[in-house]
Design a protein around this motif. Structure first.
Motif, PDB file in Angstrom:
ATOM      1  N   VAL A  78       0.863  -1.184   0.000  1.00 50.96           N
ATOM      2  CA  VAL A  78       0.000   0.000   0.000  1.00 50.96           C
ATOM      3  C   VAL A  78       0.897   1.230   0.000  1.00 50.96           C
ATOM      4  O   VAL A  78       1.640   1.464   0.948  1.00 50.96           O
ATOM      5  CB  VAL A  78      -0.942   0.026   1.222  1.00 50.96           C
ATOM      6  N   GLU A  79       0.830   1.992  -1.078  1.00 48.94           N
ATOM      7  CA  GLU A  79       1.615   3.216  -1.221  1.00 48.94           C
ATOM      8  C   GLU A  79       0.665   4.395  -1.335  1.00 48.94           C
ATOM      9  O   GLU A  79      -0.454   4.253  -1.837  1.00 48.94           O
ATOM     10  CB  GLU A  79       2.491   3.124  -2.479  1.00 48.94           C
ATOM     11  N   SER A 104      -0.063 -11.726   3.711  1.00 51.24           N
ATOM     12  CA  SER A 104       0.505 -11.953   5.045  1.00 51.24           C
ATOM     13  C   SER A 104       1.209 -10.724   5.597  1.00 51.24           C
ATOM     14  O   SER A 104       1.304 -10.544   6.809  1.00 51.24           O
ATOM     15  CB  SER A 104       1.498 -13.114   4.982  1.00 51.24           C
ATOM     16  N   VAL A 105       1.746  -9.898   4.710  1.00 50.58           N
ATOM     17  CA  VAL A 105       2.502  -8.712   5.105  1.00 50.58           C
ATOM     18  C   VAL A 105       2.220  -7.636   4.068  1.00 50.58           C
ATOM     19  O   VAL A 105       2.000  -7.940   2.895  1.00 50.58           O
ATOM     20  CB  VAL A 105       4.025  -9.038   5.199  1.00 50.58           C
ATOM     21  N   VAL A 106       2.197  -6.368   4.504  1.00 49.80           N
ATOM     22  CA  VAL A 106       1.945  -5.265   3.571  1.00 49.80           C
ATOM     23  C   VAL A 106       3.024  -4.200   3.756  1.00 49.80           C
ATOM     24  O   VAL A 106       3.255  -3.726   4.873  1.00 49.80           O
ATOM     25  CB  VAL A 106       0.541  -4.652   3.765  1.00 49.80           C
ATOM     26  N   ARG A 107       3.657  -3.844   2.644  1.00 46.82           N
ATOM     27  CA  ARG A 107       4.697  -2.818   2.647  1.00 46.82           C
ATOM     28  C   ARG A 107       4.033  -1.434   2.602  1.00 46.82           C
ATOM     29  O   ARG A 107       3.048  -1.227   1.898  1.00 46.82           O
ATOM     30  CB  ARG A 107       5.583  -3.039   1.418  1.00 46.82           C
ATOM     31  N   TYR A 108       4.624  -0.457   3.339  1.00 49.79           N
ATOM     32  CA  TYR A 108       4.034   0.877   3.479  1.00 49.79           C
ATOM     33  C   TYR A 108       5.132   1.839   3.904  1.00 49.79           C
ATOM     34  O   TYR A 108       6.053   1.424   4.615  1.00 49.79           O
ATOM     35  CB  TYR A 108       2.924   0.820   4.542  1.00 49.79           C
ATOM     36  N   PRO A 109       5.116   3.138   3.537  1.00 54.47           N
ATOM     37  CA  PRO A 109       4.147   3.876   2.723  1.00 54.47           C
ATOM     38  C   PRO A 109       4.585   4.047   1.262  1.00 54.47           C
ATOM     39  O   PRO A 109       3.965   4.771   0.510  1.00 54.47           O
ATOM     40  CB  PRO A 109       4.119   5.238   3.410  1.00 54.47           C
ATOM     41  N   GLY A 110       5.650   3.410   0.846  1.00 54.81           N
ATOM     42  CA  GLY A 110       6.136   3.456  -0.533  1.00 54.81           C
ATOM     43  C   GLY A 110       7.339   2.554  -0.638  1.00 54.81           C
ATOM     44  O   GLY A 110       7.829   2.050   0.378  1.00 54.81           O
ATOM     45  N   GLY A 111       7.806   2.332  -1.889  1.00 55.12           N
ATOM     46  CA  GLY A 111       7.524   3.004  -3.122  1.00 55.12           C
ATOM     47  C   GLY A 111       8.190   4.368  -3.288  1.00 55.12           C
ATOM     48  O   GLY A 111       8.854   4.900  -2.412  1.00 55.12           O
ATOM     49  N   ASN A 112       8.047   4.867  -4.506  1.00 56.88           N
ATOM     50  CA  ASN A 112       8.622   6.165  -4.845  1.00 56.88           C
ATOM     51  C   ASN A 112       8.188   7.255  -3.879  1.00 56.88           C
ATOM     52  O   ASN A 112       8.947   8.194  -3.601  1.00 56.88           O
ATOM     53  CB  ASN A 112       8.227   6.555  -6.272  1.00 56.88           C
ATOM     54  N   VAL A 137       3.312  -5.566   9.159  1.00 65.50           N
ATOM     55  CA  VAL A 137       3.730  -4.333   8.487  1.00 65.50           C
ATOM     56  C   VAL A 137       5.199  -4.424   8.089  1.00 65.50           C
ATOM     57  O   VAL A 137       6.058  -4.805   8.882  1.00 65.50           O
ATOM     58  CB  VAL A 137       3.519  -3.108   9.394  1.00 65.50           C
ATOM     59  N   MET A 138       5.489  -4.091   6.830  1.00 73.54           N
ATOM     60  CA  MET A 138       6.853  -3.843   6.364  1.00 73.54           C
ATOM     61  C   MET A 138       6.961  -2.345   6.147  1.00 73.54           C
ATOM     62  O   MET A 138       6.324  -1.799   5.241  1.00 73.54           O
ATOM     63  CB  MET A 138       7.125  -4.609   5.060  1.00 73.54           C
ATOM     64  N   TYR A 139       7.740  -1.669   6.975  1.00 70.03           N
ATOM     65  CA  TYR A 139       7.777  -0.210   6.933  1.00 70.03           C
ATOM     66  C   TYR A 139       9.034   0.266   6.212  1.00 70.03           C
ATOM     67  O   TYR A 139      10.147  -0.185   6.494  1.00 70.03           O
ATOM     68  CB  TYR A 139       7.734   0.376   8.349  1.00 70.03           C
ATOM     69  N   CYS A 148      12.450  -1.449   5.481  1.00 69.75           N
ATOM     70  CA  CYS A 148      13.128  -1.244   4.188  1.00 69.75           C
ATOM     71  C   CYS A 148      13.955   0.037   4.261  1.00 69.75           C
ATOM     72  O   CYS A 148      13.424   1.098   4.613  1.00 69.75           O
ATOM     73  CB  CYS A 148      12.110  -1.103   3.058  1.00 69.75           C
ATOM     74  N   LEU A 149      15.216  -0.065   3.898  1.00 67.01           N
ATOM     75  CA  LEU A 149      16.108   1.092   3.949  1.00 67.01           C
ATOM     76  C   LEU A 149      16.096   1.782   2.584  1.00 67.01           C
ATOM     77  O   LEU A 149      16.946   1.572   1.724  1.00 67.01           O
ATOM     78  CB  LEU A 149      17.521   0.651   4.331  1.00 67.01           C
TER      79      LEU A 149
END
Length: 511
Positions: free
Chosen positions: A25-26, A63-71, A117-119, A165-166
């Motif tokens: 989700v971005e 199972s997991v959702v990356r947020y807030p981006g992306g570009n 959450v994957m932040y 995520c770095l």
């Protein structure tokens, strides 16, 4: 055509990680606003979360959702999403970001959806201090300025995010704060050190190449890992596929390209870790993958977006997916399952409206796109371990990928002995007869269903808010014969199809 598939229940590639079925989700177009969040919608709760979307998300099963981006994240100030909510320009998607939805709202939404959450942190326009601050805000129990600010903003307990995520696609010149591999690698390493000082339990993903066609692919990974291999747990890989100039055969073989990309990335990781003399394993995080018509975006949609001026949540990347797209998505899931010895997690990009399996209309319905179904079935049925398969027989020649198997296959075996087999028929015109021998277990066919061109439709048939012609249907004529050596399954795969066979054990497999 005909294809023979050989497998043994004891020949295991590796465990199937639950994080393989992640999403994204971005703050992009209508992914958030009028996607997952729409106060005043007839199904929304007091927090503005669309109930119809939540119901579909739970059915989809990420199972997991990356947020807030992306570009978006590369120019994002995380503080804007807590407390005061200033309106900002988002340069990534030429949009106005109102910040009505932020960190607290996403943490609550993720809990409601039942996802991890994957932040992602901003290493484009910001750096070490801001990353350290948001980690302290999220994960420290209390007693510091930032953790107490979180508590004052309504979250007494820490969020406890483990995956971080770095940065995002820092190799891309389209990225705010684009860097060379050396610049990014050093920044990522220094950020990683500080984050681990604050919370030693975090898992860290460093940014790999944005795609396999980047001129720096390979050299980017080597340089970044020379800085970060002792600190990072995973390195990202992003992969998008599209049909170009009517080349359907190459499009249907996209999984062959993903297989090769993963193998190449894995080899680079192993070479670099060995060069550094390290005794540790770096996972591959395929944290953006999907089918996406990027040509239309680059040549038509993006110029129109810029010409239209700055607006809140404009309609962006709202691709309408066909049967063909769904079959390709199914085969890409097969590829992920075949590579579980190296791929530790994956995120289909994205979840709602923007190149997504779920679509909505403001004030109106939510519905399943064609690509919803292969993800749902794989997430629900691919459990336990992934089995190694050998496919022989029919081959098809493609312009982009050379000769490939006409049947693309993956299979899993769970702890109860249930086996799930996932099969793509890449032939767009003819059925393919398959003979699958599973050695070391006696199985019966529990259920077989296929996603293919619906009766009266074409390969371009799509789902809409009003009707859902593209959905799995029962596959007749599947037979199983068991003997002392194992089981033989026969079936006829429809043209242009993605099929799931569910097999139940008649006797305990000899795994």
């Amino acid at each position: 055509m005909r294809a023979d598939i050989e497998a043994a229940v004891a020949d295991v590639i590796g465990p199937v990680p639950r994080r393989l079925f992640g999403s994204f989700v971005e703050h992009l177009g209508r992914a958030v606003y009028t996607g997952i969040h729409e106060p005043g919608h007839s199904t929304s709760d007091g927090r503005g979360f669309r109930g119809d979307v939540l119901e579909l998300v739970r059915e989809l099963g990420p199972s997991v959702v990356r947020y807030p981006g992306g570009n978006f994240v590369s120019a994002y100030r995380w503080e804007d999403g807590v407390g005061q909510r200033p309106v900002r320009l988002d340069p990534a998607w030429h949009s106005v970001e109102p910040n009505r939805f932020g960190l607290h709202e996403f943490a609550e939404w993720a809990e409601a959806a039942g996802v991890e959450v994957m932040y992602a942190v901003n290493l484009g326009t910001r750096g070490i201090q801001e990353a350290a601050d948001v980690l302290e805000y999220c994960n420290h129990p209390g007693g510091t300025e930032l953790s107490e600010r979180r508590r004052a903003n309504g979250a007494d307990r820490p969020f406890g995010f483990r995956l971080w995520c770095l940065g995002n696609e820092m190799d891309g010149p389209w990225q705010a704060g684009h860097k060379t591999a050396d610049e990014y690698g050093r920044l990522a390493a220094e950020t990683a050190r500080v984050l681990r000082m604050i919370d030693p339990g975090v898992e860290l993903v460093v940014a790999g190449s944005s795609n396999a066609e980047m001129p720096t692919f390979g050299s980017w990974e080597r340089t970044v890992l020379r800085h970060t291999a002792a600190l990072a747990d995973h390195i990202s890989l992003h992969a998008y596929y599209q049909e170009l100039d009517g080349d359907t055969g190459s499009y249907l073989a996209s999984a062959a390209a993903l297989d090769a990309y993963i193998r190449d990335c894995a080899a680079i990781i192993d070479e670099t870790v060995a060069e550094l003399g390290l005794d540790r394993r770096i996972g591959i995080s395929v944290d953006e993958w999907n089918v996406w018509d990027q040509r239309r975006w680059n040549e038509t949609d993006q110029p129109r977006l810029v010409a239209g001026g700055w607006r809140e949540h404009p309609r962006l990347l709202e691709d309408t997916y066909t049967v063909t797209d769904a079959v390709v998505v199914g085969s890409l899931l097969n590829s992920l399952l075949r590579n579980v010895d190296r791929v530790t997690m994956a995120n289909q990009a994205q979840l709602v409206n923007a190149i997504a399996p779920i679509r909505t209309e403001p004030g109106g319905p939510a519905w399943r796109q064609a690509t919803f179904h292969p993800f749902r079935l794989a997430a629900a049925l691919a459990r336990g371990v992934s089995l190694r398969l050998a496919v022989t027989g029919g081959r098809v020649r493609t312009a982009q990928h050379g000769e490939v198997d006409v049947v693309d296959a993956a299979a899993t075996l769970d702890e109860s002995g249930q086996c799930a087999v996932f099969l793509t028929n890449r032939d767009p015109a003819s059925p393919t007869e398959i003979r699958l021998r599973l050695r070391g277990g006696r199985f019966a066919v529990h259920h077989a269903e296929t996603l293919t061109v619906p009766e009266g439709g074409t390969r371009h048939t799509v789902n809409t808010a009003e009707s859902e012609p593209v959905r799995p249907v029962a596959l007749p004529g599947v037979a199983a014969t068991a003997d002392a050596r194992g089981t033989v399954i026969t079936a006829s795969l429809p043209p242009l199809s993605w099929t799931v066979l569910r097999l139940r054990p008649e006797a305990a497999p000899h795994a």
